[in-house]
Design a protein around this motif. Structure first.
Motif, PDB file in Angstrom:
ATOM      1  N   PHE A   6       0.833  -1.202   0.000  1.00 22.34           N
ATOM      2  CA  PHE A   6       0.000   0.000   0.000  1.00 22.34           C
ATOM      3  C   PHE A   6       0.871   1.258   0.000  1.00 22.34           C
ATOM      4  CE2 PHE A   6      -2.408  -3.397   1.886  1.00 22.34           C
ATOM      5  CZ  PHE A   6      -3.686  -3.251   1.354  1.00 22.34           C
ATOM      6  N   VAL A   7       0.438   2.242  -0.760  1.00 24.06           N
ATOM      7  CA  VAL A   7       1.018   3.586  -0.674  1.00 24.06           C
ATOM      8  C   VAL A   7       0.271   4.317   0.432  1.00 24.06           C
ATOM      9  CG1 VAL A   7       1.460   5.745  -1.894  1.00 24.06           C
ATOM     10  CG2 VAL A   7       1.481   3.579  -3.160  1.00 24.06           C
ATOM     11  N   ILE A   8       1.001   4.765   1.455  1.00 25.06           N
ATOM     12  CA  ILE A   8       0.337   5.445   2.574  1.00 25.06           C
ATOM     13  C   ILE A   8       0.681   6.926   2.646  1.00 25.06           C
ATOM     14  CG2 ILE A   8       0.061   3.350   3.948  1.00 25.06           C
ATOM     15  CD1 ILE A   8       2.475   4.326   5.655  1.00 25.06           C
ATOM     16  N   ASP A  40       2.490  13.078   5.110  1.00 24.32           N
ATOM     17  CA  ASP A  40       1.246  12.552   4.549  1.00 24.32           C
ATOM     18  C   ASP A  40       0.939  11.161   5.091  1.00 24.32           C
ATOM     19  OD1 ASP A  40      -0.993  12.622   2.757  1.00 24.32           O
ATOM     20  OD2 ASP A  40       0.133  11.337   1.373  1.00 24.32           O
ATOM     21  N   ALA A  41       1.977  10.353   5.274  1.00 22.69           N
ATOM     22  CA  ALA A  41       1.798   9.003   5.803  1.00 22.69           C
ATOM     23  C   ALA A  41       1.542   8.992   7.301  1.00 22.69           C
ATOM     24  CB  ALA A  41       3.040   8.162   5.497  1.00 22.69           C
ATOM     25  N   GLY A  42       1.924  10.071   7.976  1.00 26.75           N
ATOM     26  CA  GLY A  42       1.782  10.121   9.429  1.00 26.75           C
ATOM     27  C   GLY A  42       2.834   9.311  10.149  1.00 26.75           C
ATOM     28  N   VAL A  43       4.020   9.198   9.528  1.00 24.84           N
ATOM     29  CA  VAL A  43       5.106   8.450  10.157  1.00 24.84           C
ATOM     30  C   VAL A  43       6.352   9.331  10.193  1.00 24.84           C
ATOM     31  CG1 VAL A  43       4.189   6.269   9.291  1.00 24.84           C
ATOM     32  CG2 VAL A  43       6.007   7.423   8.005  1.00 24.84           C
ATOM     33  N   THR A  44       7.298   8.949  11.040  1.00 25.12           N
ATOM     34  CA  THR A  44       8.598   9.608  11.058  1.00 25.12           C
ATOM     35  C   THR A  44       9.595   8.738  10.308  1.00 25.12           C
ATOM     36  OG1 THR A  44       9.266   8.545  13.127  1.00 25.12           O
ATOM     37  CG2 THR A  44       8.077  10.653  13.285  1.00 25.12           C
ATOM     38  N   TYR A  45      10.740   9.305   9.999  1.00 24.94           N
ATOM     39  CA  TYR A  45      11.750   8.552   9.248  1.00 24.94           C
ATOM     40  C   TYR A  45      12.222   7.334  10.029  1.00 24.94           C
ATOM     41  CZ  TYR A  45      15.807   7.675   6.269  1.00 24.94           C
ATOM     42  OH  TYR A  45      16.730   7.098   5.426  1.00 24.94           O
ATOM     43  N   ASP A  46      12.108   7.369  11.337  1.00 23.01           N
ATOM     44  CA  ASP A  46      12.506   6.224  12.155  1.00 23.01           C
ATOM     45  C   ASP A  46      11.713   4.968  11.811  1.00 23.01           C
ATOM     46  OD1 ASP A  46      14.268   7.857  13.450  1.00 23.01           O
ATOM     47  OD2 ASP A  46      13.046   8.132  15.247  1.00 23.01           O
ATOM     48  N   SER A 100       7.977  -9.264  -0.341  1.00 20.82           N
ATOM     49  CA  SER A 100       8.787 -10.407   0.094  1.00 20.82           C
ATOM     50  C   SER A 100       8.742 -10.634   1.594  1.00 20.82           C
ATOM     51  CB  SER A 100      10.240 -10.185  -0.329  1.00 20.82           C
ATOM     52  OG  SER A 100      10.803  -9.101   0.395  1.00 20.82           O
ATOM     53  N   GLY A 101       8.190  -9.672   2.342  1.00 17.70           N
ATOM     54  CA  GLY A 101       8.143  -9.780   3.793  1.00 17.70           C
ATOM     55  C   GLY A 101       9.383  -9.251   4.487  1.00 17.70           C
ATOM     56  N   GLN A 102      10.315  -8.686   3.726  1.00  9.44           N
ATOM     57  CA  GLN A 102      11.533  -8.150   4.341  1.00  9.44           C
ATOM     58  C   GLN A 102      11.270  -6.913   5.192  1.00  9.44           C
ATOM     59  OE1 GLN A 102      14.411  -7.385   1.297  1.00  9.44           O
ATOM     60  NE2 GLN A 102      14.792  -9.542   0.852  1.00  9.44           N
ATOM     61  N   SER A 103      10.287  -6.126   4.783  1.00 13.32           N
ATOM     62  CA  SER A 103      10.022  -4.865   5.474  1.00 13.32           C
ATOM     63  C   SER A 103       8.529  -4.617   5.571  1.00 13.32           C
ATOM     64  CB  SER A 103      10.671  -3.695   4.722  1.00 13.32           C
ATOM     65  OG  SER A 103      12.071  -3.833   4.657  1.00 13.32           O
ATOM     66  N   ASP A 104       8.146  -3.785   6.544  1.00 14.64           N
ATOM     67  CA  ASP A 104       6.759  -3.343   6.681  1.00 14.64           C
ATOM     68  C   ASP A 104       6.564  -1.915   6.192  1.00 14.64           C
ATOM     69  OD1 ASP A 104       5.258  -5.542   7.777  1.00 14.64           O
ATOM     70  OD2 ASP A 104       6.437  -5.308   9.604  1.00 14.64           O
ATOM     71  N   ALA A 226       3.727   0.601   2.645  1.00 18.08           N
ATOM     72  CA  ALA A 226       3.553  -0.177   3.871  1.00 18.08           C
ATOM     73  C   ALA A 226       2.858  -1.497   3.577  1.00 18.08           C
ATOM     74  CB  ALA A 226       2.748   0.619   4.901  1.00 18.08           C
ATOM     75  N   SER A 227       3.047  -2.439   4.469  1.00 18.19           N
ATOM     76  CA  SER A 227       2.394  -3.741   4.375  1.00 18.19           C
ATOM     77  C   SER A 227       0.949  -3.652   4.865  1.00 18.19           C
ATOM     78  CB  SER A 227       3.154  -4.764   5.226  1.00 18.19           C
ATOM     79  OG  SER A 227       3.054  -4.416   6.612  1.00 18.19           O
ATOM     80  N   GLU A 228       0.181  -4.655   4.549  1.00 20.50           N
ATOM     81  CA  GLU A 228      -1.205  -4.718   5.016  1.00 20.50           C
ATOM     82  C   GLU A 228      -1.261  -4.729   6.544  1.00 20.50           C
ATOM     83  OE1 GLU A 228      -5.254  -7.336   4.122  1.00 20.50           O
ATOM     84  OE2 GLU A 228      -3.291  -8.205   3.705  1.00 20.50           O
ATOM     85  N   LYS A 229      -0.345  -5.462   7.154  1.00 18.18           N
ATOM     86  CA  LYS A 229      -0.289  -5.525   8.612  1.00 18.18           C
ATOM     87  C   LYS A 229      -0.100  -4.132   9.209  1.00 18.18           C
ATOM     88  CE  LYS A 229       2.681  -7.294  12.335  1.00 18.18           C
ATOM     89  NZ  LYS A 229       3.948  -8.037  12.637  1.00 18.18           N
ATOM     90  N   TYR A 230       0.835  -3.363   8.635  1.00 12.40           N
ATOM     91  CA  TYR A 230       1.102  -2.025   9.159  1.00 12.40           C
ATOM     92  C   TYR A 230      -0.097  -1.107   8.951  1.00 12.40           C
ATOM     93  CZ  TYR A 230       3.730   2.187  10.312  1.00 12.40           C
ATOM     94  OH  TYR A 230       4.163   3.344  10.914  1.00 12.40           O
ATOM     95  N   VAL A 231      -0.716  -1.198   7.796  1.00 16.22           N
ATOM     96  CA  VAL A 231      -1.904  -0.375   7.518  1.00 16.22           C
ATOM     97  C   VAL A 231      -3.014  -0.680   8.512  1.00 16.22           C
ATOM     98  CG1 VAL A 231      -3.752   0.047   5.846  1.00 16.22           C
ATOM     99  CG2 VAL A 231      -1.374  -0.039   5.072  1.00 16.22           C
ATOM    100  N   ASP A 232      -3.238  -1.965   8.776  1.00 15.48           N
ATOM    101  CA  ASP A 232      -4.297  -2.363   9.707  1.00 15.48           C
ATOM    102  C   ASP A 232      -3.983  -1.920  11.134  1.00 15.48           C
ATOM    103  OD1 ASP A 232      -5.783  -3.505   7.708  1.00 15.48           O
ATOM    104  OD2 ASP A 232      -5.125  -5.564   8.117  1.00 15.48           O
ATOM    105  N   GLU A 233      -2.747  -2.131  11.566  1.00 20.88           N
ATOM    106  CA  GLU A 233      -2.367  -1.816  12.946  1.00 20.88           C
ATOM    107  C   GLU A 233      -2.408  -0.321  13.228  1.00 20.88           C
ATOM    108  OE1 GLU A 233       1.446  -3.589  13.498  1.00 20.88           O
ATOM    109  OE2 GLU A 233       0.629  -5.596  13.942  1.00 20.88           O
TER     110      GLU A 233
END
Length: 397
Positions: A6-8, A40-46, A100-104, A226-233
């Motif tokens: 997903f593009v967040i 826009d994503a509501g996240v920090t670079y961390d 691939s599941g390497q990153s969220d 982001a992954s689906e898991k991250y979007v949902d959480e």
């Protein structure tokens, strides 16, 4: 089974004539676009676990230097260079890390600081990446410089010879894209021209006139994936846009064996990339409403109508005459103004396309908004070469 992507968050700078903004070097461009995407994503670079940074003209590790403007967190940063498809190649790799599941959470960032005028070579003491392409074209077409308008202009002439397309068909594409850009505050040009002005502007390589050619540009674009898991959480479904199909394709033997200008500029790559993305997504061209495609020259946009399946082979002129690629037609193609009018900072182009389609699917494209958007198509190509096609839908779907 691959993970959903997903593009967040998306962000971009205004595209500018090279050198127009004093003190605006590539780190400043990347910082502006990257921070917009993070906000826009509501996240920090961390939160970013991997970053893919694209540029064409620059020193080794310029991608690292650009990303360091956003933070110094020790994450893997990959420099990406794939000619004009660099931005979408970075997007593809950032998406692949999630599939691939390497990153969220990953970042795709692209920028370009360009010299004014036609594109040139940097290293003249070695084989040029497009040497084989240009040698073949020289065998089937008169040689003209600069190379880029010659290559795409020759493909335009080929369409005219085979299907009776006229110079006015190509000019109508330039007319449309300049008209669309009037409503895009990020565009390098925001001026509408008459069809007569398009046709009457200086000839670059017939049938192409200056107002049918993309300019050199400075600028940057970015996307947070982001992954689906991250979007949902994190409750991001309301703003998320899913990449439901994506393909990156490089040259085939047909690029050279067909001995056609259209394949030298990537037609066969484009066809295969589109078909693969449609198959992944379970969608066809009839299912999308808005398209951002690689109109580096009007001749390329015309050939892409056929390569992407918007019409049959040889029918692009009819599509144009019916106004099927603008507001009120079957699709809205390049509502941003496209490369011709929005600008073409090579490393940023694919990410600016992603930003525009994300805004269209969210319904936040303001005066450019296309009605009832449920799916969107992105196409980006770089000669030498690779074609990237991505299909998007809103997360709720």
């Amino acid at each position: 089974m691959s993970n959903r992507v997903f593009v967040i968050g998306v962000g971009m700078t205004k595209f500018e004539k090279p050198g127009r903004r004093e003190g605006w070097d590539y780190p400043q461009m990347a910082k502006e676009a990257g921070n917009k995407a993070l906000e826009d994503a509501g996240v920090t670079y961390d939160a970013i676990q991997q970053a893919y940074v694209g540029y064409v003209y620059g020193e080794s590790c310029s991608g690292h230097r650009a990303a360091y403007e956003l933070g110094l967190t020790g994450i893997p940063i990959f420099n990406v260079n794939s000619n004009c498809s660099t931005g979408s190649s970075a997007l593809y790799l950032a998406a692949q890390a999630i599939r691939s599941g390497q990153s969220d959470v990953t970042l795709a960032l692209g920028f370009e600081k360009m010299n004014p005028g036609s594109l040139g070579t940097t290293f003249d003491d070695r084989e040029q990446p497009m040497g084989n392409h240009m040698q073949l074209l020289a065998e089937i077409s008169e040689v003209r410089f600069p190379p880029a308008p010659w290559m795409f202009g020759a493909a335009g002439r080929e369409h005219m010879e085979q299907y009776g397309t006229t110079p006015e068909h190509f000019a109508k594409i330039g007319f449309k894209n300049h008209k669309h850009s009037v409503n895009n505050p990020y565009a390098q040009f925001q001026q509408e021209y008459t069809l007569e002005e398009i046709l009457g502007s200086p000839e670059i390589y017939s049938p192409l006139t200056k107002l049918q050619c993309s300019p050199t540009s400075d600028g940057s674009g970015a996307a947070v994936l982001a992954s689906e898991k991250y979007v949902d959480e994190h409750g991001l479904a309301g703003q998320a846009v899913e990449i439901v199909g994506q393909a990156l394709v490089t040259d085939f033997m047909s690029t050279f064996e067909s001995r056609t200008a259209r394949d030298i500029i990537g037609y066969d790559m484009n066809v295969h990339a589109a078909r693969a993305a449609y198959e992944q997504a379970g969608l066809g061209p009839e299912d999308v409403q808005v398209i951002e495609l690689h109109d580096c020259f009007s001749a390329n946009e015309l050939w892409l109508y056929e390569a992407l399946g918007l019409c049959g082979e040889g029918e692009a002129g009819k599509l144009i005459d019916n106004d099927d690629t603008t507001y009120g037609g079957r699709w809205v193609v390049n509502p941003s103004g496209g490369l011709i009018s929005k600008g073409h900072p090579l490393g940023a182009t694919g990410l600016a396309q992603c930003a525009e389609l994300t805004w269209q699917l969210r319904g936040t494209a303001d005066a450019r908004q296309v009605d009832n958007v449920t799916a969107a198509l992105q196409h980006n190509v770089g000669l030498g070469g690779s074609a990237v096609v991505s299909l998007y839908q809103r997360a709720e779907r």
